[in-house]
Design a protein around this motif. Structure first.
Motif, PDB file in Angstrom:
ATOM      1  N   CYS A  33      16.427  24.987  28.255  1.00 55.02           N
ATOM      2  CA  CYS A  33      15.879  24.289  27.522  1.00 55.02           C
ATOM      3  C   CYS A  33      14.534  24.773  26.702  1.00 55.02           C
ATOM      4  O   CYS A  33      14.596  25.957  27.328  1.00 55.02           O
ATOM      5  CB  CYS A  33      16.149  23.061  28.287  1.00 55.02           C
ATOM      6  SG  CYS A  33      14.912  23.765  29.544  1.00 55.02           S
ATOM      7  N   GLU A  72      14.919  20.329  23.531  1.00 52.73           N
ATOM      8  CA  GLU A  72      16.016  20.746  23.041  1.00 52.73           C
ATOM      9  C   GLU A  72      17.218  21.816  24.383  1.00 52.73           C
ATOM     10  O   GLU A  72      16.063  22.352  25.011  1.00 52.73           O
ATOM     11  CB  GLU A  72      16.426  22.166  22.016  1.00 52.73           C
ATOM     12  CG  GLU A  72      15.452  21.169  20.366  1.00 52.73           C
ATOM     13  CD  GLU A  72      15.154  22.679  19.651  1.00 52.73           C
ATOM     14  OE1 GLU A  72      16.263  23.267  19.751  1.00 52.73           O
ATOM     15  OE2 GLU A  72      14.480  22.000  18.660  1.00 52.73           O
ATOM     16  N   GLU A  82      20.093  23.590  25.975  1.00 51.25           N
ATOM     17  CA  GLU A  82      20.861  24.721  25.893  1.00 51.25           C
ATOM     18  C   GLU A  82      21.879  24.408  26.372  1.00 51.25           C
ATOM     19  O   GLU A  82      23.335  24.460  26.076  1.00 51.25           O
ATOM     20  CB  GLU A  82      20.493  25.840  26.762  1.00 51.25           C
ATOM     21  CG  GLU A  82      21.208  27.238  25.727  1.00 51.25           C
ATOM     22  CD  GLU A  82      20.554  28.407  25.715  1.00 51.25           C
ATOM     23  OE1 GLU A  82      21.104  29.060  26.062  1.00 51.25           O
ATOM     24  OE2 GLU A  82      19.292  28.382  25.705  1.00 51.25           O
TER      25      GLU A  82
END
Lengths: 319, 280
Positions: free
Chosen positions: A241, A293, A295
């Motif tokens: 992330c 965010e 991943e």
């Protein structure tokens, strides 16, 4: 029961023990195996081959009973029509070609020559050995010998396949091919019991696993279910992330999180938690709150090797 | 789960079982004939011809009638109790042991055929092989015996006289002896680790038979096989205890009993046999 849930068990062991003199082979094994692929996993000497030999009737239990498709294994006339066994023994009757070897046992079963030849060729083609089937087995490589044994085991179109270390001696490409063949065979609604001490091989094709150690069944069931039963051992999750150190620090505040290891590239970490559900809920909340965010989020230890290590080392407890 | 219907293998039946036995025999026969032991068996069979070949070469002219009485004694004493005995011990005693040592027996046990039927096929193949080889050598020795005296009288005896009937009688003796010794050694090979040791004990018993009292003579196979000889052998042995051989029907019953007992022993042993596998 291991294998596909809801289906009738194909292989049933009830309190089976086997001793070789004073030496324990397997002890008090009660097991039901259903259709699909079941992996039989354990180190050398854990009792995998003994269990397979008992299922196929090559040896008899010292105690308990075994039934396969409702038949006792000491009735080869009925059972072996529907069962194939690729044993670990790397020996062949002398002087035979590949196709001669496969045909030999079809002929002995009472098939006519042309029918036996057709079935043998079909099985040999399935294992990818068609071009070499006219050569003598004595000149085969280890991988080819493994394939021709597999062809012999599947030639009579059995419903149940017992495969003892079937990937031994195969190169990576051949392993992938044979694993694909196992999937195809299972898709044809057969029951496959595959042993291996290379755990990830079984992991990637098995619907269920049976873990053995020192002659005992340590655990059985679907890999995921088994992992969830290990409640006392932390579940490890790999997170890739943005702002990984920040997210890792927030997770460490949770009560059930016992460890967080940041990856050297600082773009991910592995978190270990005793409560999988709480961890996932917290992850969702923190990601939303902090605008992280994500991943990827992957279970880091849901493979058989991890489970096996927990179980045989005594650090885990099956629920 | 698959239902088990539409399988390529036919369901069990009496006809299938017979086909299986014959199929195993057909598969085994070339292996038996080309095996290392086949050479020894053939050599033993050739040795059984050698005395008659030498007699022909060095011309001991006795006429076919007298030769045949000697020949019957030769078949009973030398062919059956010596050469054929050893040949059967070699051919049948290690039939299963060899597969165990090669670690290939499990393939047969994983085939949908009863273990005892697989064994029956193996026995049949060896029976055919040994009988063929010793029948050929016995016929060759018989021909040499006919021809070792007066050639013309020998040919008359062979073609117009009792020759063909006697030949059939000798072949019957060879076949019965092979079947019985073979069955005994086949069972011994499954029951004991070293069938040769047990076989040697029987060999001594067979060879001491002329010296043994009748009760002990009855423990030998050759005592009963002797009943089927087409000609009586010498009735008064130089040494030993003379006794008339049993009636043919008694011999039939006893030999059938030995075959049945051997078959039962094979079934008992093979159903309990665990082939060597890794992990066991």
């Amino acid at each position: 029961m291991t294998g596909s849930s809801g289906a009738r068990p194909v292989i049933v062991l009830d309190g089976v023990s086997r001793f070789y003199g004073d030496v324990l082979g397997i002890s008090d094994v009660t097991l039901e195996i259903g259709p699909g692929i079941t992996g039989l996993v354990g180190p050398n000497g854990s009792g995998k081959t003994t269990l397979m030999n008992l299922v196929t009737g090559l040896i008899r239990p010292s105690d308990g009973s075994v039934r396969v498709l409702g038949h006792p294994p000491d009735d080869p006339e009925l059972l072996m029509r529907r069962l194939g066994y690729c044993a670990q023994v790397d020996a062949f009757p002398p002087g035979l070609t590949g196709i001669g070897f496969v045909m030999r046992y079809l002929l002995a079963a009472g098939l006519g020559r042309s029918r036996a030849r057709d079935l043998a060729l079909r099985a040999i083609s399935r294992v990818g050995l068609a071009e070499a089937c006219g050569r003598r087995v004595a000149g085969y490589s280890k991988g080819m010998r493994q394939r021709i044994k597999l062809a012999q085991a599947i030639a009579h179109d059995p419903d149940v396949l017992i495969l003892d270390e079937p990937l031994n001696g195969l190169d990576p490409l051949a392993r992938a091919e044979i694993l694909g063949l196992f999937r195809d065979l299972a898709a044809e609604n057969r029951t496959l019991l595959i042993s291996s001490h290379i755990l990830h091989e079984v992991d990637i094709v098995s619907d269920a696993v049976v873990l053995m150690n020192d002659g005992f069944v340590v655990a059985e069931g679907a890999v995921r279910d088994m992992r969830e039963e290990l409640t006392t051992h932390p579940l490890q999750v790999l997170v890739r992330c943005s702002r990984a150190p920040r997210l890792a620090a927030r997770l460490l505040e949770l009560e059930d999180v016992v460890e967080v290891r940041i990856h050297p590239d600082r773009a991910g970490f592995v978190v270990a938690s005793r409560d999988a559900d709480a961890l996932h809920l917290a992850l969702e909340r923190i990601v939303v709150d902090d605008g992280v965010e994500i991943e990827t989020i992957l279970p880091a230890d849901e493979d058989i090797q991890a489970i096996y290590n927990y179980l045989v080392s005594g650090s885990g407890e099956a629920g | 789960m698959r239902t088990g219907t539409g399988h390529p293998l036919p369901p069990p039946s009496a006809g299938l079982r017979l086909r299986q036995v014959l199929a195993v025999a057909r598969l085994e026969l070339p292996r038996v004939l080309l095996s290392r032991h086949a050479l020894s068996v053939t050599l033993l069979a050739l040795l059984a011809v050698l005395p008659w070949f030498l007699a022909l070469l060095f011309g001991s002219a006795k006429g076919p009638g007298r030769s045949m009485v000697e020949f019957a004694g030769f078949v009973e004493t030398v062919v059956v109790r010596f050469f054929l005995f050893i040949a059967c011990l070699l051919a049948f005693g290690g039939l299963v042991r060899r597969e165990l040592e090669q670690r290939t027996l499990h393939y047969a046990f994983l085939t949908p055929i009863r273990r005892e039927l697989y064994m029956a096929g193996k026995y049949l193949a060896s029976l055919v092989a040994v009988t063929l080889v010793f029948s050929a050598s016995t016929l060759a020795a018989l021909a040499l015996a006919y021809l070792s005296g007066d050639l013309g009288a020998g040919l008359d005896y062979l073609l117009a006289g009792p020759g063909p009937g006697q030949a059939a009688g000798f072949l019957l003796v060879v076949t019965l002896a092979t079947a019985t010794y073979g069955a005994v050694f086949f069972a011994l090979g499954l029951l004991v680790r070293r069938p040769v040791s047990a076989g040697l004990l029987l060999f001594v018993l067979e060879w001491l038979r002329p010296l043994l009292p009748v009760t002990l003579k009855r423990l030998t196979v050759s005592w009963y096989v002797k009943s089927f000889l087409p000609l009586g052998t010498q009735t008064a042995p130089v040494v030993g205890i003379a006794a008339s051989p049993p009636a043919t029907w008694v011999s039939c019953l006893v030999l059938a009993g030995v075959l049945a007992a051997s078959a039962a022993a094979v079934v008992f042993a093979v159903r309990r046999l665990e082939p060597p596998c890794p992990g066991t």
